[in-house]
Design an enzyme around this catalytic site. Structure first.
Site, PDB file in Angstrom:
ATOM      1  N   LYS A  96       0.843  -1.205   0.000  1.00 17.59           N
ATOM      2  CA  LYS A  96       0.000   0.000   0.000  1.00 17.59           C
ATOM      3  C   LYS A  96       0.882   1.260   0.000  1.00 17.59           C
ATOM      4  O   LYS A  96       0.678   2.154  -0.822  1.00 17.59           O
ATOM      5  CB  LYS A  96      -0.943  -0.019   1.223  1.00 17.59           C
ATOM      6  CG  LYS A  96      -1.929  -1.199   1.181  1.00 17.59           C
ATOM      7  CD  LYS A  96      -2.899  -1.193   2.332  1.00 17.59           C
ATOM      8  CE  LYS A  96      -2.287  -1.553   3.666  1.00 17.59           C
ATOM      9  NZ  LYS A  96      -1.732  -2.935   3.715  1.00 17.59           N
ATOM     10  N   THR A  97       1.857   1.293   0.915  1.00 21.62           N
ATOM     11  CA  THR A  97       2.751   2.457   0.956  1.00 21.62           C
ATOM     12  C   THR A  97       3.529   2.554  -0.351  1.00 21.62           C
ATOM     13  O   THR A  97       3.682   3.648  -0.920  1.00 21.62           O
ATOM     14  CB  THR A  97       3.762   2.303   2.124  1.00 21.62           C
ATOM     15  OG1 THR A  97       3.032   1.949   3.299  1.00 21.62           O
ATOM     16  CG2 THR A  97       4.535   3.572   2.357  1.00 21.62           C
ATOM     17  N   ASP A 141      -1.407   6.436   6.633  1.00 18.91           N
ATOM     18  CA  ASP A 141      -1.500   5.008   6.939  1.00 18.91           C
ATOM     19  C   ASP A 141      -2.416   4.814   8.145  1.00 18.91           C
ATOM     20  O   ASP A 141      -2.604   5.747   8.938  1.00 18.91           O
ATOM     21  CB  ASP A 141      -0.094   4.473   7.237  1.00 18.91           C
ATOM     22  CG  ASP A 141      -0.023   2.959   7.100  1.00 18.91           C
ATOM     23  OD1 ASP A 141      -0.982   2.352   6.559  1.00 18.91           O
ATOM     24  OD2 ASP A 141       0.982   2.371   7.519  1.00 18.91           O
ATOM     25  N   THR A 190      -5.725  -1.608   7.168  1.00 19.19           N
ATOM     26  CA  THR A 190      -5.879  -3.062   7.190  1.00 19.19           C
ATOM     27  C   THR A 190      -7.315  -3.406   7.574  1.00 19.19           C
ATOM     28  O   THR A 190      -7.691  -4.562   7.567  1.00 19.19           O
ATOM     29  CB  THR A 190      -4.933  -3.675   8.241  1.00 19.19           C
ATOM     30  OG1 THR A 190      -5.113  -2.978   9.478  1.00 19.19           O
ATOM     31  CG2 THR A 190      -3.488  -3.571   7.820  1.00 19.19           C
ATOM     32  N   ARG A 249       6.528  -8.085   1.822  1.00 16.67           N
ATOM     33  CA  ARG A 249       7.407  -7.659   2.928  1.00 16.67           C
ATOM     34  C   ARG A 249       8.060  -8.872   3.582  1.00 16.67           C
ATOM     35  O   ARG A 249       9.240  -8.861   3.906  1.00 16.67           O
ATOM     36  CB  ARG A 249       6.625  -6.854   3.970  1.00 16.67           C
ATOM     37  CG  ARG A 249       7.499  -6.507   5.179  1.00 16.67           C
ATOM     38  CD  ARG A 249       6.810  -5.635   6.209  1.00 16.67           C
ATOM     39  NE  ARG A 249       6.554  -4.321   5.672  1.00 16.67           N
ATOM     40  CZ  ARG A 249       5.386  -3.704   5.744  1.00 16.67           C
ATOM     41  NH1 ARG A 249       4.363  -4.299   6.329  1.00 16.67           N
ATOM     42  NH2 ARG A 249       5.234  -2.505   5.232  1.00 16.67           N
TER      43      ARG A 249
HETATM   44  P1  ADP Z   1       2.063  -1.944   3.231  1.00 13.85           P
HETATM   45  O1  ADP Z   1       2.119  -0.442   3.144  1.00 13.85           O
HETATM   46  O2  ADP Z   1       0.888  -2.552   2.532  1.00 13.85           O
HETATM   47  O3  ADP Z   1       2.206  -2.460   4.647  1.00 13.85           O
HETATM   48  P2  ADP Z   1       4.588  -1.767   1.800  1.00 13.85           P
HETATM   49  O4  ADP Z   1       4.172  -0.930   0.651  1.00 13.85           O
HETATM   50  O5  ADP Z   1       5.377  -1.077   2.874  1.00 13.85           O
HETATM   51  O6  ADP Z   1       3.339  -2.530   2.434  1.00 13.85           O
HETATM   52  O7  ADP Z   1       5.434  -3.016   1.175  1.00 13.85           O
HETATM   53  C1  ADP Z   1       6.344  -3.754   1.930  1.00 13.85           C
HETATM   54  C2  ADP Z   1       7.562  -4.108   1.093  1.00 13.85           C
HETATM   55  O8  ADP Z   1       7.184  -5.095   0.148  1.00 13.85           O
HETATM   56  C3  ADP Z   1       8.135  -2.951   0.288  1.00 13.85           C
HETATM   57  O9  ADP Z   1       9.290  -2.456   0.880  1.00 13.85           O
HETATM   58  C4  ADP Z   1       8.494  -3.525  -1.053  1.00 13.85           C
HETATM   59  O10 ADP Z   1       9.872  -3.820  -1.106  1.00 13.85           O
HETATM   60  C5  ADP Z   1       7.761  -4.820  -1.124  1.00 13.85           C
HETATM   61  N1  ADP Z   1       6.661  -4.777  -2.102  1.00 13.85           N
HETATM   62  C6  ADP Z   1       5.360  -4.509  -1.843  1.00 13.85           C
HETATM   63  N2  ADP Z   1       4.618  -4.609  -2.960  1.00 13.85           N
HETATM   64  C7  ADP Z   1       5.462  -4.959  -3.950  1.00 13.85           C
HETATM   65  C8  ADP Z   1       5.275  -5.242  -5.347  1.00 13.85           C
HETATM   66  N3  ADP Z   1       4.063  -5.201  -5.899  1.00 13.85           N
HETATM   67  N4  ADP Z   1       6.354  -5.560  -6.075  1.00 13.85           N
HETATM   68  C9  ADP Z   1       7.575  -5.641  -5.496  1.00 13.85           C
HETATM   69  N5  ADP Z   1       7.818  -5.405  -4.179  1.00 13.85           N
HETATM   70  C10 ADP Z   1       6.773  -5.080  -3.415  1.00 13.85           C
END
Ligand code: ADP
Length: 363
Positions: A96-97, A141, A190, A249
Site C-alpha cells: 500500500k505504501t 496510513d 488493514t 514484505r
Molecule cells: P504496506 O504499506 O501494505 O504495509 P509496503 O508498501 O510497505 O506494504 O510493502 C512492503 C515491502 O514489500 C516494500 O518495501 C516492497 O519492497 C515490497 N513490495 C510490496 N509490494 C510490492 C510489489 N508489488 N512488487 C515488489 N515489491 C513489493
C-alpha cells in the site's frame, strides 16, 4: 519526487500484540511508514525502501489495482488535475505504501507520508494540509485510527479543498475557511470495515490489495535478490515464495535470513535446499506458518476440539491482542483454508488439522 515524512509515527505506529513482535513472518514488523531520509543505512525503514519498486511497471502483481490506477493516472494527467482520493486496503506488507509512492512518482509530485496516530491534535493535520502544494499526495496510513477532530477537518478538505477552522471559544467562536490546493489523499488501512462511512464515501477510488500468487512472489524475490546482488536459483525463489504468506514484505525479510545462512556457510549460490535449511532454522514451515500460527491452530484443536471458538477467547489463550489476531494473523490462515470464520466463532478446517498432523511434533 521527494518523500516527506511527518509526525512521530515512527515511534507509535502499529503496536502488535504480545506474541507477534519478534515473528519472522509478522507482516507488520519493519513497517515504519515514514521513510526517514536521515535513517542509518541498516535501519528497518532504509532496508525496506531500498527494495521498493518506484514505477508502476516495476510493481509486480495486483493486476486489477495497477489497471485501475494506471487509467486514473493517465486521465488525471490529461486533465491536469489532482488524482481522485484513493483508499487502499488489505493486510499489511502487500504494497500500500509502495503504491502511494509509485503514484507520486508517476504523477511527478511529492508524497507526504504520515499515519493516523501521528495526527492526534488538530494542528498536526492542519500543518500538513496547509503545506501541500498543488496535486501533491498525502499518504495517511492506518487511516481507520484517525481521531474524530482530524476526520472532520478532512471532510471539507477532501471534498472542496477547503479547511474549516474554528477560531475563538464559546459565544465568540467563528468558523474561518481557508482554501487548499487540489491534492490527493491516499489512505491505507488493514481494516476497511472500521472506517466511518462519511470518510469512506469521500474516496473516489477504493481498491483492495490481495495476497500475491506464487509466480508474482517468485518474481518479487528474484527482483529483490538482484538488488541485493544475490545469486539465487529460480527453485530457491519459488521456495521463498511458498513460505512468505503471500506477502512481499515477508518475502524480502525471509530472503535476508537466507542470505545470512548462505554467507555463514560460504555458499555463493542460493539453492532451494539452502532456503529450506535457513527457514527451518527459523521454524517457518513449508506453508509459511511459524510457531505462533501453529500454536493458534493447536490451541483450537487441543483446547476447543477444533472450535467454533470466539476470537477473544483465542486471543486471551495466546496472550495476543484480538484486533491484531484478526487483522494480522488470521487473514493468511483464512486464505489458506486452514481456518474458517463462522457466526459462532473460529473453526479449524480439515486442511488445518491435516497441516498440524503433517507438522507432527514441530513446535
Ligand atoms: P504496506 O504499506 O501494505 O504495509 P509496503 O508498501 O510497505 O506494504 O510493502 C512492503 C515491502 O514489500 C516494500 O518495501 C516492497 O519492497 C515490497 N513490495 C510490496 N509490494 C510490492 C510489489 N508489488 N512488487 C515488489 N515489491 C513489493
Amino acid at each position: 519526487m521527494a518523500i516527506v515524512s511527518s509526525g512521530s509515527q515512527g515511534q507509535d505506529r502499529r503496536r502488535s500484540g504480545a506474541g507477534s513482535g519478534q515473528r519472522l513472518v509478522d507482516p507488520q514488523a519493519d513497517a515504519e511508514t515514514a521513510p526517514r531520509p536521515e535513517a542509518a543505512p541498516e535501519a528497518p525503514q532504509a532496508r525496506e525502501d531500498s527494495l521498493r519498486p518506484r514505477r508502476l511497471a516495476d510493481y509486480i502483481g495486483q493486476g486489477e489495482l495497477k489497471q485501475v490506477l494506471g487509467i486514473a493516472i493517465e486521465a488525471t494527467q490529461a486533465r491536469a488535475e489532482a488524482l481522485d482520493h484513493v483508499l487502499l486496503y488489505g493486510p499489511p506488507g502487500l504494497g500500500k505504501t509502495t503504491m502511494a509512492l509509485v503514484l507520486a512518482e508517476e504523477l511527478g509530485v511529492r508524497c507526504r507520508i504520515t499515519s493516523a496516530p501521528a495526527l492526534e491534535r488538530p494542528r498536526d493535520i492542519v500543518g500538513l494540509l496547509v503545506n501541500l502544494q498543488p496535486r501533491e499526495l498525502l499518504f495517511i496510513d492506518e487511516i481507520h485510527r484517525l481521531s474524530r477532530v482530524a476526520e472532520e477537518l478532512l471532510y471539507p478538505a477532501m471534498e472542496d479543498f477547503r479547511l474549516d477552522l474554528t477560531v475563538g471559544k464559546g459565544t465568540t467562536a467563528r468558523t474561518r475557511s481557508l482554501p487548499l490546493p487540489p491534492f490527493t489523499l491516499v489512505g491505507a488501512t488493514t481494516r476497511a470495515g472500521s472506517l466511518s462511512s462519511p470518510l469512506r464515501d469521500r474516496f473516489g477510488l477504493i481498491q483492495r490489495l490481495e495476497f500475491y500468487g506464487l509466480q508474482d512472489l517468485q518474481a518479487i524475490v528474484q527482483r529483490a535478490a538482484g538488488l541485493l546482488r544475490l545469486q539465487l536459483e529460480s527453485e530457491a525463489a519459488l521456495e521463498v515464495a511458498r513460505r512468505c504468506r503471500g506477502t512481499p514484505r515477508i518475502a524480502n525479510r525471509l530472503l535476508r535470513r537466507v542470505r545470512d545462512v548462505a554467507a555463514v556457510n560460504g555458499e555463493p549460490l542460493i539453492t532451494a535446499a539452502l532456503v529450506d535449511q535457513a527457514l527451518s532454522l527459523h521454524r517457518v514451515d513449508g506453508r509459511g506458518l511459524d510457531a505462533h500460527d501453529r500454536r493458534l491452530l493447536r490451541l483450537m484443536l487441543e483446547a476447543y476440539g477444533g472450535g467454533p471458538v470466539g476470537l477473544d477467547t483465542l486471543a486471551a489463550g495466546l496472550g495476543e491482542d484480538p484486533a491484531t489476531l484478526e487483522a494480522v494473523v488470521e487473514p493468511y490462515l483464512l486464505q489458506q483454508g486452514l481456518l474458517q470464520r463462522t457466526p459462532r466463532g473460529r473453526l479449524l478446517t480439515p486442511a488445518g488439522r491435516a497441516h498440524l498432523d503433517a507438522q507432527g511434533a514441530i513446535a
